[in-house]
Design a protein around this motif. Sequence first.
Motif, PDB file in Angstrom:
ATOM      1  N   ALA A  89       1.734  -2.883  -7.603  1.00 53.98           N
ATOM      2  CA  ALA A  89       1.291  -1.721  -6.827  1.00 53.98           C
ATOM      3  C   ALA A  89       1.822  -0.424  -7.431  1.00 53.98           C
ATOM      4  CB  ALA A  89       1.754  -1.861  -5.380  1.00 53.98           C
ATOM      5  N   ALA A  90       3.073  -0.449  -7.877  1.00 56.13           N
ATOM      6  CA  ALA A  90       3.658   0.751  -8.484  1.00 56.13           C
ATOM      7  C   ALA A  90       2.914   1.142  -9.755  1.00 56.13           C
ATOM      8  CB  ALA A  90       5.140   0.505  -8.776  1.00 56.13           C
ATOM      9  N   VAL A  91       2.622   0.156 -10.586  1.00 54.28           N
ATOM     10  CA  VAL A  91       1.877   0.423 -11.821  1.00 54.28           C
ATOM     11  C   VAL A  91       0.505   1.013 -11.501  1.00 54.28           C
ATOM     12  CG1 VAL A  91       0.700  -0.703 -13.756  1.00 54.28           C
ATOM     13  CG2 VAL A  91       3.097  -1.243 -13.257  1.00 54.28           C
ATOM     14  N   ALA A  92      -0.175   0.423 -10.523  1.00 50.81           N
ATOM     15  CA  ALA A  92      -1.491   0.930 -10.139  1.00 50.81           C
ATOM     16  C   ALA A  92      -1.401   2.381  -9.682  1.00 50.81           C
ATOM     17  CB  ALA A  92      -2.085   0.056  -9.039  1.00 50.81           C
ATOM     18  N   GLY A  93      -0.347   2.707  -8.934  1.00 48.34           N
ATOM     19  CA  GLY A  93      -0.189   4.066  -8.448  1.00 48.34           C
ATOM     20  C   GLY A  93       0.042   5.065  -9.560  1.00 48.34           C
TER      21      GLY A  93
ATOM     22  N   ALA B  72       0.866   6.941 -17.964  1.00 49.49           N
ATOM     23  CA  ALA B  72       1.144   5.552 -18.328  1.00 49.49           C
ATOM     24  C   ALA B  72       2.429   5.074 -17.673  1.00 49.49           C
ATOM     25  CB  ALA B  72       1.252   5.407 -19.844  1.00 49.49           C
ATOM     26  N   ALA B  73       2.391   3.868 -17.113  1.00 48.20           N
ATOM     27  CA  ALA B  73       3.592   3.243 -16.565  1.00 48.20           C
ATOM     28  C   ALA B  73       4.277   2.425 -17.649  1.00 48.20           C
ATOM     29  CB  ALA B  73       3.228   2.348 -15.381  1.00 48.20           C
ATOM     30  N   CYS B  74       5.579   2.220 -17.476  1.00 47.55           N
ATOM     31  CA  CYS B  74       6.353   1.371 -18.386  1.00 47.55           C
ATOM     32  C   CYS B  74       7.224   0.461 -17.538  1.00 47.55           C
ATOM     33  CB  CYS B  74       7.217   2.214 -19.325  1.00 47.55           C
ATOM     34  SG  CYS B  74       8.202   1.231 -20.484  1.00 47.55           S
TER      35      CYS B  74
ATOM     36  N   ALA C 132       0.833  -1.203   0.000  1.00 49.76           N
ATOM     37  CA  ALA C 132       0.000   0.000   0.000  1.00 49.76           C
ATOM     38  C   ALA C 132       0.870   1.255   0.000  1.00 49.76           C
ATOM     39  CB  ALA C 132      -0.938  -0.003   1.202  1.00 49.76           C
ATOM     40  N   LEU C 133       1.977   1.221   0.740  1.00 52.32           N
ATOM     41  CA  LEU C 133       2.916   2.341   0.736  1.00 52.32           C
ATOM     42  C   LEU C 133       3.531   2.512  -0.645  1.00 52.32           C
ATOM     43  CD1 LEU C 133       4.598   4.523   2.185  1.00 52.32           C
ATOM     44  CD2 LEU C 133       6.257   2.712   2.740  1.00 52.32           C
ATOM     45  N   THR C 134       3.929   1.413  -1.265  1.00 52.46           N
ATOM     46  CA  THR C 134       4.500   1.493  -2.610  1.00 52.46           C
ATOM     47  C   THR C 134       3.515   2.149  -3.576  1.00 52.46           C
ATOM     48  OG1 THR C 134       5.942  -0.417  -2.285  1.00 52.46           O
ATOM     49  CG2 THR C 134       5.348   0.111  -4.559  1.00 52.46           C
ATOM     50  N   GLU C 135       2.262   1.763  -3.491  1.00 52.24           N
ATOM     51  CA  GLU C 135       1.267   2.376  -4.375  1.00 52.24           C
ATOM     52  C   GLU C 135       1.126   3.864  -4.085  1.00 52.24           C
ATOM     53  OE1 GLU C 135      -3.390   1.901  -5.831  1.00 52.24           O
ATOM     54  OE2 GLU C 135      -2.409   0.251  -4.760  1.00 52.24           O
ATOM     55  N   ARG C 136       1.143   4.261  -2.818  1.00 48.86           N
ATOM     56  CA  ARG C 136       1.017   5.680  -2.481  1.00 48.86           C
ATOM     57  C   ARG C 136       2.210   6.480  -3.001  1.00 48.86           C
ATOM     58  NH1 ARG C 136      -0.681   3.613   2.507  1.00 48.86           N
ATOM     59  NH2 ARG C 136       1.241   4.261   3.561  1.00 48.86           N
TER      60      ARG C 136
ATOM     61  N   TYR D 216       4.164   5.778  -5.558  1.00 47.63           N
ATOM     62  CA  TYR D 216       4.103   5.896  -7.017  1.00 47.63           C
ATOM     63  C   TYR D 216       2.924   6.737  -7.479  1.00 47.63           C
ATOM     64  CZ  TYR D 216       8.123   3.154  -8.408  1.00 47.63           C
ATOM     65  OH  TYR D 216       9.413   2.739  -8.654  1.00 47.63           O
ATOM     66  N   THR D 217       1.852   6.775  -6.713  1.00 47.25           N
ATOM     67  CA  THR D 217       0.766   7.707  -7.025  1.00 47.25           C
ATOM     68  C   THR D 217       1.267   9.136  -6.916  1.00 47.25           C
ATOM     69  OG1 THR D 217      -0.919   6.156  -6.227  1.00 47.25           O
ATOM     70  CG2 THR D 217      -1.550   8.472  -6.371  1.00 47.25           C
ATOM     71  N   ALA D 218       2.042   9.415  -5.875  1.00 47.78           N
ATOM     72  CA  ALA D 218       2.593  10.762  -5.688  1.00 47.78           C
ATOM     73  C   ALA D 218       3.542  11.132  -6.821  1.00 47.78           C
ATOM     74  CB  ALA D 218       3.307  10.848  -4.341  1.00 47.78           C
ATOM     75  N   ILE D 219       4.404  10.190  -7.216  1.00 44.95           N
ATOM     76  CA  ILE D 219       5.316  10.454  -8.341  1.00 44.95           C
ATOM     77  C   ILE D 219       4.515  10.713  -9.611  1.00 44.95           C
ATOM     78  CG2 ILE D 219       7.043   9.400  -9.853  1.00 44.95           C
ATOM     79  CD1 ILE D 219       8.152   7.963  -7.356  1.00 44.95           C
ATOM     80  N   GLY D 220       3.531   9.873  -9.870  1.00 45.95           N
ATOM     81  CA  GLY D 220       2.701  10.060 -11.050  1.00 45.95           C
ATOM     82  C   GLY D 220       1.977  11.391 -11.046  1.00 45.95           C
ATOM     83  N   ALA D 221       1.489  11.806  -9.878  1.00 46.55           N
ATOM     84  CA  ALA D 221       0.783  13.082  -9.770  1.00 46.55           C
ATOM     85  C   ALA D 221       1.703  14.251 -10.094  1.00 46.55           C
ATOM     86  CB  ALA D 221       0.195  13.235  -8.371  1.00 46.55           C
TER      87      ALA D 221
END
Length: 483
Positions: A156-160, A167-169, A101-105, A107-112
């Motif tokens: 989780a990272a991709v989902a974030g 888009a993730a790669c 869950a932390l990993t997703e958060r 990567y969500t922040a990075i994506g944002a």
Amino acid sequence: MGLDPGLRRLALGTLLAAYPGPVPPDWAVDLVGQGLAGHVLFGTNVHDPAQVAASTAALRAARADVLIAIDEEGGDVTRLAHATGSPYPGNAALGAVDDVALTERVYTAIGAELAVLGITVDLAPTVDVNTADENPVIGTRSFGADPKRVAAHSAAAVAGIQSVGVAACAKHFPGHGATIADSHHELPTVDVPPAVLRQRDLPPFAAVIDAGVRSIMTAHIRVPALTGDGPATFSRAVLVDLLRREYGFTGTVITDALEMKGAALAAGGVGPAAVRALAAGADLLCIGAQVDAELVEQVAAEIVGALGDGRLDRARVEEAADRAAALAAWTRAAGTPPPTATDLGYAAARRAVRVEGDVAGLDRPLVVQLHAASTIAEGRVPWGLGPHLAGLEEIRVVAAETDPETLRGLAGSRPIVLVGRHLHRLSGGAELIDALAAAHPVTVVEMGWPGRWRPTRARAFVTTYGASHANGRAAAEALGLAG
């Protein structure tokens, strides 16, 4: 006689270029208008957020669906924070914490952050399983050495990333984690049967495909059982038979940079490498970081020439361009990213720190940072404890050129904190530390991939699992040295 305009546009639609400096030059913008799929941003293109947003707006003005990509992995590979170090820990630290869950958060922040700047593709996460402690190019970019753990965090990272419309790669297919060579400089070989890849290297790719990853990046590695003498980037057995047919990937296949020696030397140049990658099933060709208008035109001309002489089938190139366009269409659907917690990365980095031994009572130590070269993937990014120390003396030395008695003399009665990266493979590092610790109180901070080596007489061994700004702060706090 010039290139057929329609074929030139078709070829350009498969290319990711790059440009120098903080402002897109006219040729970079013009090529977008003429059909270039997009550009990759590097550290030289990034000065500050407002400037990056202006650059992406200029590219988008040339064509609304331009792809704008960046290697923003967090941790040791950052472009947005190349001047200071990333405010997020990288994958090794997140894997050590092992909180998906932390990993997703994170990567969500990075994506944002990327979405706000108009960047549409994050060339992340690295989903390689780092099973080789001597790996010179993956290391802390990996979530770890266990395929199941890496798979869970990769998904989780991709989902974030993709939750905010970026888009993730996932990279580097079919797995760069077991190599002991850097494909920027040569063609590494992973000489194992496909069954080993399926058990060790491919589970994270299966996980990200299940998670709906929009793109996957190829590896310039040789797997003789599948690729023969060439890299995976040029192998239909890897990109079509394995990735698409066996693993069911339907998204966009992006090559690692074709300027890298692992591809360019194998093909005889960037242009021939582009043709071979397209023929093998790649869709979007990342040319590299050192790109100008002439090189883009050379690559496009090579592709058009290959369409004429039979090395490439037009339907294959049209399929590749369509997949690149589909990736762009998906990213254009991005919504407004949510606000993110500013301390998220630093809190995550604190959770990753591991202490073996006793760090109590470090009274105004001498901090010694051991020089470590950066990889091309990382670039030159500041690291270490320096920015976080409360008025302490810090010096920087080359391990192989430093006499332990000299350091003892400089320290006097003070303890010494030695800070390094990948100390188990740093020339002279282990010998210097062991000699110093035999006669002086020494605490060691490992900010790279830790490996199995430990100093014999050090008071403590502290592992951060990365060298980002957040990791450095976490280490300084753990030692009680932060200002």
